[in-house]
Design a protein around this motif. Sequence first.
Motif, PDB file in Angstrom:
ATOM      1  N   GLU A 131     -10.028 -10.274  -2.649  1.00 14.85           N
ATOM      2  CA  GLU A 131      -9.963 -11.683  -2.347  1.00 14.85           C
ATOM      3  C   GLU A 131     -10.981 -12.118  -1.520  1.00 14.85           C
ATOM      4  O   GLU A 131     -11.199 -13.400  -1.598  1.00 14.85           O
ATOM      5  CB  GLU A 131      -8.629 -11.735  -1.365  1.00 14.85           C
ATOM      6  CG  GLU A 131      -7.936 -13.028  -1.180  1.00 14.85           C
ATOM      7  CD  GLU A 131      -6.579 -12.799  -0.202  1.00 14.85           C
ATOM      8  OE1 GLU A 131      -6.390 -13.541   0.590  1.00 14.85           O
ATOM      9  OE2 GLU A 131      -5.987 -11.812  -0.211  1.00 14.85           O
ATOM     10  N   LYS A 148      -3.461  -2.169  -0.882  1.00 10.25           N
ATOM     11  CA  LYS A 148      -3.935  -3.414  -0.204  1.00 10.25           C
ATOM     12  C   LYS A 148      -5.177  -3.659   0.442  1.00 10.25           C
ATOM     13  O   LYS A 148      -5.834  -4.675   0.207  1.00 10.25           O
ATOM     14  CB  LYS A 148      -3.077  -3.449   1.115  1.00 10.25           C
ATOM     15  CG  LYS A 148      -1.480  -4.040   0.802  1.00 10.25           C
ATOM     16  CD  LYS A 148      -0.752  -4.309   2.177  1.00 10.25           C
ATOM     17  CE  LYS A 148       0.752  -4.009   2.066  1.00 10.25           C
ATOM     18  NZ  LYS A 148       1.363  -3.831   3.232  1.00 10.25           N
ATOM     19  N   ASP A 205      -7.118  -5.051  -2.569  1.00 13.30           N
ATOM     20  CA  ASP A 205      -6.877  -6.256  -2.778  1.00 13.30           C
ATOM     21  C   ASP A 205      -7.685  -7.398  -1.816  1.00 13.30           C
ATOM     22  O   ASP A 205      -8.005  -8.376  -2.155  1.00 13.30           O
ATOM     23  CB  ASP A 205      -5.501  -6.400  -2.814  1.00 13.30           C
ATOM     24  CG  ASP A 205      -4.626  -5.877  -4.070  1.00 13.30           C
ATOM     25  OD1 ASP A 205      -5.362  -5.659  -4.831  1.00 13.30           O
ATOM     26  OD2 ASP A 205      -3.466  -5.730  -3.821  1.00 13.30           O
TER      27      ASP A 205
END
Length: 630
Positions: free
Chosen positions: A619, A612, A615
């Motif tokens: 992002e 995560k 990610d």
Amino acid sequence: MEEFKLTTYEQLQEDTDRLLETAEKVGANTWQERVKNQTPHCKFGENGVCCRICTMGPCRITPKAPRGICGCDAHGIVGRNFLRFTAGGSATHSDHGREICHTLHIASPDGDYKVKDEAKLRRLAPVFDIDPEGKETYELAHEVALAALEEYGKPFGYQKMTKRATKERQETWLREGILPRAIDREVSTAMHMTHMGNSSLPEALIRQALRNGLSDGWGGSMMGTELSDVLFGTPKEIETEADLGVIKEDEVNICVHGHDPSLSEMIVEYAENPELLALAKEKGANGINIVGVCCTSNEVTMRHGIPMAGNFLSQENVVLTGAMEAIVVDVQCIFPALGPLSKCFHTKFITTSDICRMPDSEFIHMDPTKAGQIAYDIVKMAVENFANRNKDLVYIPQHKQKAYVGYSCEEIIHKLDGVTNSQVDPTGTYRPLAQVVTSGVIRGAVALVGCNNPKVRHDYAHVELMKKLIANDIILVLSGCSAQAAAKAGLLDKRAKELCGDGLKRVCELVDIPPALHMGSCVDISRMMLLVCDLANELGIDTPQLPVVGCAPEYMSEKAVSIGNYVVSTGIDTFLGVQPYVAGSSECTELLTNGIGDWVGATYYVESDIEKLGDMMIERIEEKRKALGI
Ligand code: BF8
Ligand code: SF4
């Protein structure tokens, strides 16, 4: 040519497991065992809600006892602890920087310490309001060193190095009341503010934490980096190796460990001393092999290609090989465990700094005016110790990887200049880098930095994130133990371009670099700050708009928090993989992960799930690109 393959965690684990067998055999205590004894950790400490700054306490905040005896609530206690944590880190980096200034101050043409990069000295002088024109090298060096030392305690004004940031950054820092004053003053202010009966307002405490961080990153650390370059040379690309396989069975092995390069520079020099090499031969060794651990290692690898035996959580492994004649330490990140551990082997554990005294060590005071002689004596001690090695205890894991290191800002610009395309600026700038970022060939950059922490599988977070980011065309700049994690895995080998997305791979081929650039030790994160500011200037924007983030996925030290504070204050969002001790205060957590964004344009993100975390960074980088319209 050998096939290129990353070293896997399983291989690293096998090596460690085998060394732990040796530990058991000799009755040595290891960090793996101590972690078990310390787990689970104290919840009050973890949440930052334990206060022991006066003897009415210690006070611990619970639902039933929401305030300490003086009436301080969880937010005040957490904020104070966070500020003190920062002050510890800032003081540490900055004191390292101060030592370097002192070393420059005694440099002389016929002494142990000389000026190796005069051009850099002359470039830096104006930052300290010194005109280099017509000045003799050492006269100028001493003047710059003195001016740098004055940055620590000057009564008025702000850190001079901050003038090197973007104009917008300087204005932001002034507006928000966090433009750093004298370095020592910011540490003192932090300690004063957190004394019993002073600040308990989270906003004020966190503001000072940012200012104290800035006095480190744009003060003490930056002077440590820049003046080390003047003294020891500005790093250039150089090939080396990493992991325990760099330790040599048939040679005298000396491990340098810590942070301050002053002594290790000399040790590296004396390892080539003909007299000592002859003595080594006489003792039955085929040479003298210097290897490194932690940031001292990063310093000497960047400048001399000295191999990196490992990072923070490898330090005991180095001794457990049974083949280490001496482990010579200066300051910071040194396990006190090395004393008793060395006693289980023939290894000499040599402490050298008044700042870092430990039981079960031989203390040889590092007096910089006698550095050459001290280094000679230490290398000689190690050579003479070779005969005491117990061959039955020797096991050196064979894994090692090729690594390219030495990417100072100057070297990055130099490499970019080497790209034979028409857009190259002959004066040397980051323009080609800016162009590949805006065109989208590279999506952005991540500064991956910081320590190991047993709360995370050794190197796992560093290496997994690196693989993911380069596959997504995100270039990496690395320092500290993160850089060594990359080196051990094989990610600093230029062939690691095969693991990149097409865009980054093309850039690596064109510029002839690995996808992850080793920029040095932890004080060298100041190099990254200069890089982002110059890149922002190149693009005509301020740092928070850049598609760049920072990440410390396995950090553990106070220094790392001080770094986090100056990186965020420099406008770079910072992603942490280990919880800081702030969860006990919703107000402090809110400020750090959101509120400070209104002050400095960047915040902290905390996520221990590595997938995560990766990610989230990607992002964020894409959001920044979108906002820029690129
Ligand atoms: O200063 S990364 S464990 S060695 S604190 Fe220490 Fe952390 Fe390693 Fe370098 Ni930085
Ligand atoms: Fe307790 Fe307040 Fe003293 Fe801290 S300062 S130990 S909260 S009484």
